[in-house]
Design a protein around this motif. Structure first.
Motif, PDB file in Angstrom:
ATOM      1  N   THR A 145       0.864  -1.167   0.000  1.00 50.99           N
ATOM      2  CA  THR A 145       0.000   0.000   0.000  1.00 50.99           C
ATOM      3  C   THR A 145       0.908   1.225   0.000  1.00 50.99           C
ATOM      4  O   THR A 145       1.784   1.348   0.845  1.00 50.99           O
ATOM      5  CB  THR A 145      -0.903   0.009   1.247  1.00 50.99           C
ATOM      6  OG1 THR A 145      -1.694  -1.176   1.238  1.00 50.99           O
ATOM      7  CG2 THR A 145      -1.812   1.223   1.257  1.00 50.99           C
ATOM      8  N   LEU A 146       0.689   2.098  -0.990  1.00 53.35           N
ATOM      9  CA  LEU A 146       1.497   3.305  -1.099  1.00 53.35           C
ATOM     10  C   LEU A 146       0.661   4.522  -0.702  1.00 53.35           C
ATOM     11  O   LEU A 146      -0.367   4.810  -1.316  1.00 53.35           O
ATOM     12  CB  LEU A 146       1.981   3.511  -2.534  1.00 53.35           C
ATOM     13  CG  LEU A 146       3.081   2.606  -3.052  1.00 53.35           C
ATOM     14  CD1 LEU A 146       3.432   2.977  -4.490  1.00 53.35           C
ATOM     15  CD2 LEU A 146       4.308   2.688  -2.182  1.00 53.35           C
ATOM     16  N   ALA A 147       1.121   5.218   0.310  1.00 48.68           N
ATOM     17  CA  ALA A 147       0.503   6.485   0.687  1.00 48.68           C
ATOM     18  C   ALA A 147       0.893   7.524  -0.357  1.00 48.68           C
ATOM     19  O   ALA A 147       1.803   7.304  -1.173  1.00 48.68           O
ATOM     20  CB  ALA A 147       1.007   6.906   2.065  1.00 48.68           C
ATOM     21  N   LYS A 148       0.225   8.661  -0.338  1.00 48.42           N
ATOM     22  CA  LYS A 148       0.615   9.745  -1.246  1.00 48.42           C
ATOM     23  C   LYS A 148       2.091  10.051  -1.013  1.00 48.42           C
ATOM     24  O   LYS A 148       2.550  10.142   0.119  1.00 48.42           O
ATOM     25  CB  LYS A 148      -0.236  10.988  -0.976  1.00 48.42           C
ATOM     26  CG  LYS A 148       0.095  12.146  -1.906  1.00 48.42           C
ATOM     27  CD  LYS A 148      -0.882  13.275  -1.734  1.00 48.42           C
ATOM     28  CE  LYS A 148      -0.548  14.492  -2.539  1.00 48.42           C
ATOM     29  NZ  LYS A 148      -0.311  14.317  -3.944  1.00 48.42           N
ATOM     30  N   ASP A 149       2.848  10.149  -2.078  1.00 54.58           N
ATOM     31  CA  ASP A 149       4.292  10.392  -2.095  1.00 54.58           C
ATOM     32  C   ASP A 149       5.110   9.194  -1.605  1.00 54.58           C
ATOM     33  O   ASP A 149       6.322   9.304  -1.450  1.00 54.58           O
ATOM     34  CB  ASP A 149       4.677  11.654  -1.320  1.00 54.58           C
ATOM     35  CG  ASP A 149       4.081  12.912  -1.952  1.00 54.58           C
ATOM     36  OD1 ASP A 149       3.991  12.959  -3.198  1.00 54.58           O
ATOM     37  OD2 ASP A 149       3.697  13.830  -1.207  1.00 54.58           O
ATOM     38  N   GLY A 150       4.469   8.052  -1.354  1.00 59.61           N
ATOM     39  CA  GLY A 150       5.200   6.837  -0.986  1.00 59.61           C
ATOM     40  C   GLY A 150       5.892   6.255  -2.211  1.00 59.61           C
ATOM     41  O   GLY A 150       5.449   6.444  -3.347  1.00 59.61           O
ATOM     42  N   THR A 151       7.012   5.570  -1.984  1.00 64.57           N
ATOM     43  CA  THR A 151       7.764   5.003  -3.097  1.00 64.57           C
ATOM     44  C   THR A 151       8.048   3.518  -2.900  1.00 64.57           C
ATOM     45  O   THR A 151       8.102   3.022  -1.773  1.00 64.57           O
ATOM     46  CB  THR A 151       9.118   5.724  -3.300  1.00 64.57           C
ATOM     47  OG1 THR A 151       9.894   5.586  -2.120  1.00 64.57           O
ATOM     48  CG2 THR A 151       8.935   7.181  -3.638  1.00 64.57           C
ATOM     49  N   THR A 152       8.242   2.858  -4.008  1.00 66.85           N
ATOM     50  CA  THR A 152       8.652   1.464  -4.050  1.00 66.85           C
ATOM     51  C   THR A 152       9.493   1.303  -5.314  1.00 66.85           C
ATOM     52  O   THR A 152       9.489   2.189  -6.176  1.00 66.85           O
ATOM     53  CB  THR A 152       7.438   0.510  -4.041  1.00 66.85           C
ATOM     54  OG1 THR A 152       7.893  -0.832  -3.889  1.00 66.85           O
ATOM     55  CG2 THR A 152       6.619   0.618  -5.310  1.00 66.85           C
ATOM     56  N   SER A 153      10.201   0.205  -5.422  1.00 71.85           N
ATOM     57  CA  SER A 153      10.988  -0.004  -6.638  1.00 71.85           C
ATOM     58  C   SER A 153      11.057  -1.481  -6.986  1.00 71.85           C
ATOM     59  O   SER A 153      10.807  -2.348  -6.140  1.00 71.85           O
ATOM     60  CB  SER A 153      12.400   0.563  -6.475  1.00 71.85           C
ATOM     61  OG  SER A 153      13.122  -0.195  -5.527  1.00 71.85           O
ATOM     62  N   VAL A 154      11.367  -1.738  -8.234  1.00 75.06           N
ATOM     63  CA  VAL A 154      11.663  -3.077  -8.722  1.00 75.06           C
ATOM     64  C   VAL A 154      13.004  -2.988  -9.430  1.00 75.06           C
ATOM     65  O   VAL A 154      13.438  -1.909  -9.844  1.00 75.06           O
ATOM     66  CB  VAL A 154      10.589  -3.629  -9.689  1.00 75.06           C
ATOM     67  CG1 VAL A 154       9.260  -3.798  -8.995  1.00 75.06           C
ATOM     68  CG2 VAL A 154      10.449  -2.773 -10.917  1.00 75.06           C
ATOM     69  N   THR A 155      13.657  -4.117  -9.573  1.00 71.86           N
ATOM     70  CA  THR A 155      14.935  -4.148 -10.271  1.00 71.86           C
ATOM     71  C   THR A 155      14.840  -5.070 -11.475  1.00 71.86           C
ATOM     72  O   THR A 155      14.373  -6.199 -11.360  1.00 71.86           O
ATOM     73  CB  THR A 155      16.062  -4.629  -9.334  1.00 71.86           C
ATOM     74  OG1 THR A 155      16.141  -3.726  -8.223  1.00 71.86           O
ATOM     75  CG2 THR A 155      17.401  -4.667 -10.049  1.00 71.86           C
ATOM     76  N   ILE A 156      15.291  -4.551 -12.608  1.00 75.08           N
ATOM     77  CA  ILE A 156      15.411  -5.353 -13.819  1.00 75.08           C
ATOM     78  C   ILE A 156      16.867  -5.793 -13.885  1.00 75.08           C
ATOM     79  O   ILE A 156      17.780  -4.960 -13.863  1.00 75.08           O
ATOM     80  CB  ILE A 156      15.068  -4.535 -15.078  1.00 75.08           C
ATOM     81  CG1 ILE A 156      13.648  -3.986 -14.978  1.00 75.08           C
ATOM     82  CG2 ILE A 156      15.262  -5.385 -16.331  1.00 75.08           C
ATOM     83  CD1 ILE A 156      13.346  -2.921 -16.004  1.00 75.08           C
ATOM     84  N   THR A 157      17.086  -7.093 -13.935  1.00 69.49           N
ATOM     85  CA  THR A 157      18.435  -7.642 -14.090  1.00 69.49           C
ATOM     86  C   THR A 157      18.532  -8.179 -15.515  1.00 69.49           C
ATOM     87  O   THR A 157      17.618  -8.870 -15.974  1.00 69.49           O
ATOM     88  CB  THR A 157      18.681  -8.765 -13.067  1.00 69.49           C
ATOM     89  OG1 THR A 157      18.500  -8.221 -11.752  1.00 69.49           O
ATOM     90  CG2 THR A 157      20.083  -9.327 -13.178  1.00 69.49           C
ATOM     91  N   TYR A 158      19.613  -7.842 -16.205  1.00 68.25           N
ATOM     92  CA  TYR A 158      19.750  -8.270 -17.601  1.00 68.25           C
ATOM     93  C   TYR A 158      21.187  -8.653 -17.912  1.00 68.25           C
ATOM     94  O   TYR A 158      22.123  -8.258 -17.217  1.00 68.25           O
ATOM     95  CB  TYR A 158      19.285  -7.158 -18.556  1.00 68.25           C
ATOM     96  CG  TYR A 158      20.258  -6.004 -18.631  1.00 68.25           C
ATOM     97  CD1 TYR A 158      21.147  -5.888 -19.698  1.00 68.25           C
ATOM     98  CD2 TYR A 158      20.313  -5.038 -17.635  1.00 68.25           C
ATOM     99  CE1 TYR A 158      22.061  -4.845 -19.766  1.00 68.25           C
ATOM    100  CE2 TYR A 158      21.206  -3.990 -17.687  1.00 68.25           C
ATOM    101  CZ  TYR A 158      22.086  -3.898 -18.767  1.00 68.25           C
ATOM    102  OH  TYR A 158      22.990  -2.868 -18.821  1.00 68.25           O
ATOM    103  N   VAL A 159      21.347  -9.439 -18.978  1.00 68.64           N
ATOM    104  CA  VAL A 159      22.675  -9.783 -19.492  1.00 68.64           C
ATOM    105  C   VAL A 159      22.861  -8.996 -20.780  1.00 68.64           C
ATOM    106  O   VAL A 159      22.008  -9.033 -21.675  1.00 68.64           O
ATOM    107  CB  VAL A 159      22.813 -11.301 -19.753  1.00 68.64           C
ATOM    108  CG1 VAL A 159      24.157 -11.612 -20.400  1.00 68.64           C
ATOM    109  CG2 VAL A 159      22.649 -12.073 -18.445  1.00 68.64           C
ATOM    110  N   ARG A 160      23.960  -8.290 -20.850  1.00 69.17           N
ATOM    111  CA  ARG A 160      24.225  -7.485 -22.044  1.00 69.17           C
ATOM    112  C   ARG A 160      24.560  -8.393 -23.214  1.00 69.17           C
ATOM    113  O   ARG A 160      25.309  -9.364 -23.075  1.00 69.17           O
ATOM    114  CB  ARG A 160      25.369  -6.511 -21.785  1.00 69.17           C
ATOM    115  CG  ARG A 160      25.589  -5.560 -22.939  1.00 69.17           C
ATOM    116  CD  ARG A 160      26.194  -4.307 -22.490  1.00 69.17           C
ATOM    117  NE  ARG A 160      26.348  -3.394 -23.620  1.00 69.17           N
ATOM    118  CZ  ARG A 160      26.826  -2.200 -23.489  1.00 69.17           C
ATOM    119  NH1 ARG A 160      27.212  -1.760 -22.306  1.00 69.17           N
ATOM    120  NH2 ARG A 160      26.937  -1.409 -24.534  1.00 69.17           N
TER     121      ARG A 160
END
Length: 176
Positions: free
Chosen positions: A105-120
Motif C-alpha cells: 500500500t502506497l501512501a501519497k508520495d510513498g515510493t517502491t521499486s523493482v529491479t530489472i536484471t539483464y545480461v548485455r
C-alpha cells in the motif's frame, strides 16, 4: 459473597463484547490495503535508473525502476509488466523465478521499486535484442509509460521466441 463472582462474570462479558465488531473482526483497525484501490499509471511517477549497467557483452547489469505515488493511497499487488522494444520487436521481461509477489500500500508520495536484471548482448549480434525503449505497466493495468533504454543490447535466452536474458524482481520498499 455471591455478588463478587457475579460482578466479575458481568465485567468479563462486557469486555468480550466490546472487543467484537459487527463484521466478525477483532474490533481493531481494518487493513488499509483493503480500502485502497489499485495504483494506476496516471497517478504515479516512474523513474528509471540510475543503473548499474553491464559494461560488456556477457556481463550482468541492474536497472532500478522507482515508482512514486502522486495520488490517493493505492495498492500494488503482484509484479509490473516490463517490455523491451527494439524497433518493431517487443519482448516481455519474465519475472525472476525466485521472486514472490508482494502487496504494498502506497501512501501519497510513498515510493517502491523493482529491479530489472539483464545480461548485455553483443551489439548487433544474432542472439541480441537492440533495445531502444523500456515500457512499464503496473499490476492489473494495461496503460504503459515508456523510457529510453541506454544500457546496450540485451542478450536473448531463446532466439526463436525472442525471450530476453533478463528478469524483473518484486516490489521493494524504498525511502522511510
Amino acid at each position: 459473597m455471591r455478588a463478587t463472582p457475579l460482578a466479575v462474570t458481568a465485567l468479563a462479558a462486557a469486555l468480550l463484547l466490546t472487543a467484537c465488531s459487527d463484521d466478525g473482526g477483532d474490533g481493531g483497525e481494518s487493513d488499509p490495503s483493503q480500502a485502497a484501490s489499485a495504483c494506476t499509471i496516471d497517478d504515479v511517477g516512474i523513474q528509471v535508473g540510475p543503473a548499474n549497467a553491464a559494461p560488456a557483452a556477457g556481463d550482468t547489469g541492474n536497472v532500478p525502476v522507482t515508482i512514486t505515488n502522486r495520488g490517493a493511497e493505492c495498492v500494488l499487488d503482484g509484479f509490473p509488466a516490463i517490455d523491451l522494444s527494439a524497433g518493431g520487436t517487443s519482448s516481455t521481461v519474465p519475472v525472476d523465478k525466485a521472486a514472490k509477489a508482494t502487496k504494498q500500500t502506497l501512501a501519497k508520495d510513498g515510493t517502491t521499486s523493482v529491479t530489472i536484471t539483464y545480461v548485455r548482448g553483443e551489439k548487433g549480434g544474432e542472439s541480441s535484442l537492440a533495445v531502444k525503449t523500456l515500457k512499464v505497466s503496473l499490476p492489473g493495468g494495461a496503460d504503459t509509460q515508456e523510457f529510453p533504454w541506454t544500457y546496450g543490447d540485451v542478450a536473448l535466452k531463446d532466439t526463436a521466441s525472442g525471450t530476453p536474458d533478463a528478469s524483473v524482481g518484486p516490489f521493494e520498499r524504498t525511502g522511510d
